[in-house]
Design a protein around this motif. Structure first.
Motif, short mmCIF file in Angstrom:
data_model
loop_
_atom_site.label_atom_id
_atom_site.label_comp_id
_atom_site.label_asym_id
_atom_site.label_seq_id
_atom_site.Cartn_x
_atom_site.Cartn_y
_atom_site.Cartn_z
N GLY A 270 2.16 -4.26 -7.23
CA GLY A 270 0.92 -4.08 -7.97
C GLY A 270 -0.22 -3.62 -7.09
N LEU A 271 -0.32 -4.18 -5.91
CA LEU A 271 -1.39 -3.80 -4.98
C LEU A 271 -1.26 -2.36 -4.54
CD1 LEU A 271 -1.57 -7.04 -2.79
CD2 LEU A 271 -3.35 -6.20 -4.33
N LEU A 345 -4.22 -9.15 -9.71
CA LEU A 345 -4.16 -7.68 -9.77
C LEU A 345 -5.22 -7.13 -10.73
CD1 LEU A 345 -0.28 -7.24 -9.82
CD2 LEU A 345 -1.84 -6.77 -7.91
N SER A 349 -8.12 -4.58 -9.61
CA SER A 349 -8.29 -3.29 -10.27
C SER A 349 -9.69 -3.15 -10.84
CB SER A 349 -7.25 -3.15 -11.39
OG SER A 349 -7.41 -1.93 -12.07
#
Length: 358
Positions: A270-271, A345, A349
């Motif tokens: 995700g990162l 996450l 974001s």
């Protein structure tokens, strides 16, 4: 949301249940009870041979006593310069080694390479004024979350045999490495030349469950006495041993580690989808080391997400964090929740999107 360590969660239900069961009635003290005997037999099965097992309450005790058995007071133990034994244990290994020293070498992701170890050993003068190398210690998983492959361990084991060094493995996250490699405990230890292991369970569901597992009988000879002098022969030893019984039952230890590693992989993937975020090195177990903008660092902290900044010492030579970025460590555990990873996450974001819009 706390990603500071895998020590921040409690013990797992099977471990606690095993303690409760062991708590009833009376049993022989000081580790001579039937539970301790059963668990020692279980270690023999797990490692596919007879081993000597000494139960202790902390990883520091396991490392210090193991190294004291492996390295004489006039000797030198080679390790990574960011290894837990040299950086995080307040000199306990050197204290229990009665004057022996730790020599820290560099390496990407806090891993030692066989080439660097050989070069260092060859650089040491052979005169009596120089402490002779007598031991090598690696962390599996490393302090940078990296996993030594079986070939890498075997290469280091061969160096130890050639140079007469005892080979110690700090396995605080032993099972996280094990499931990452998909091998057996025997394949990751004595079959590659490891002589003595600090076997950790506390980070993976234990309450205080650590063990010293010895593959060379000569290194085990004095460990009962060393353990007693260190206050590590526990009168109600059955309550330490019982944790391992709950830990090993029905592959609970393996399931816990698989979950922790899976959460780290999910977080890592995700990162990497976020702009201006990269990894210092690959995620191989249950620790993630992203390099993120300082503004994102501030946004995560403002959202109450806990984690630790990390040193740049083990970065590749070509890698630099940069003036406006920071290297951090995020750790997942057997109890990490997918919704918490998703929330981190989402915060990351959202923070980067707001910054881009300003």
């Amino acid at each position: 949301m706390n990603f500071a360590s895998d020590n921040i969660v409690g013990a797992s239900a099977p471990v606690l249940q095993a303690i409760m069961q062991a708590n009833a009635g009376t049993m022989t003290a000081y580790g001579n009870d039937e539970i301790s005997k059963r668990v020692r037999a279980c270690f023999n099965e797990i490692f596919e041979r007879e081993v000597s097992v000494f139960f202790v309450t902390t990883g520091t005790a396991a490392n210090a006593l193991a190294l004291a058995s492996a390295v004489p007071p006039y000797g030198l133990c080679v390790c990574h310069r960011e290894a837990h034994i040299i950086d995080d244990e307040c000199g306990a290994p050197e204290f229990f080694m009665h004057g022996a020293k730790l020599a820290g070498l560099p390496g990407i992701g806090a891993k030692l390479s066989a080439e660097d170890v050989v070069a260092y050993l060859k650089s040491l003068p052979k005169a009596v004024k120089q402490m002779p190398p007598k031991g090598l210690s690696i962390s599996q998983v490393s302090e940078g979350g990296m996993v030594y492959s079986l070939d890498e361990i075997a290469a280091l084991g061969a160096i130890c045999r050639e140079h007469g060094l005892s080979f110690h493995m700090d396995g605080a996250r032993f099972v996280n490495a094990l499931v990452s490699l998909g091998c057996t405990p025997a394949e990751m230890t004595w079959k590659q030349g490891v002589d003595i292991l600090s076997f950790g369970a506390t980070k993976n569901g234990g309450l205080m469950a650590e063990a010293i597992v010895v593959f060379r009988k000569d290194l085990a000879e004095a460990l009962d006495y060393r353990s007693k002098r260190a206050g590590q022969i526990i009168s109600k030893g059955r309550l330490i041993a019982a944790q391992f019984e709950g830990y090993f039952a029905d592959d609970h230890w393996l399931d816990n580690a698989r979950h922790a590693n899976r959460m780290a992989a999910f977080l890592s993937e995700g990162l990497l989808q976020l702009p201006r975020v990269r990894l210092a090195w690959p995620t191989q177990a249950n620790e993630v080391f992203p390099i993120i903008p300082k503004t994102l660092d501030q946004a995560l902290k403002a959202a109450g997400i806990l984690y630790n900044p990390w040193t740049e010492l083990s970065l590749p030579e070509t890698e630099r964090v940069g003036d406006h970025k920071v290297l951090i460590r995020l750790v997942t555990s057997w109890a990490s929740r997918e919704e918490d990873v998703r929330r981190l996450l989402e915060v990351a974001s959202s923070g980067l999107s707001r910054e881009a819009a300003e």
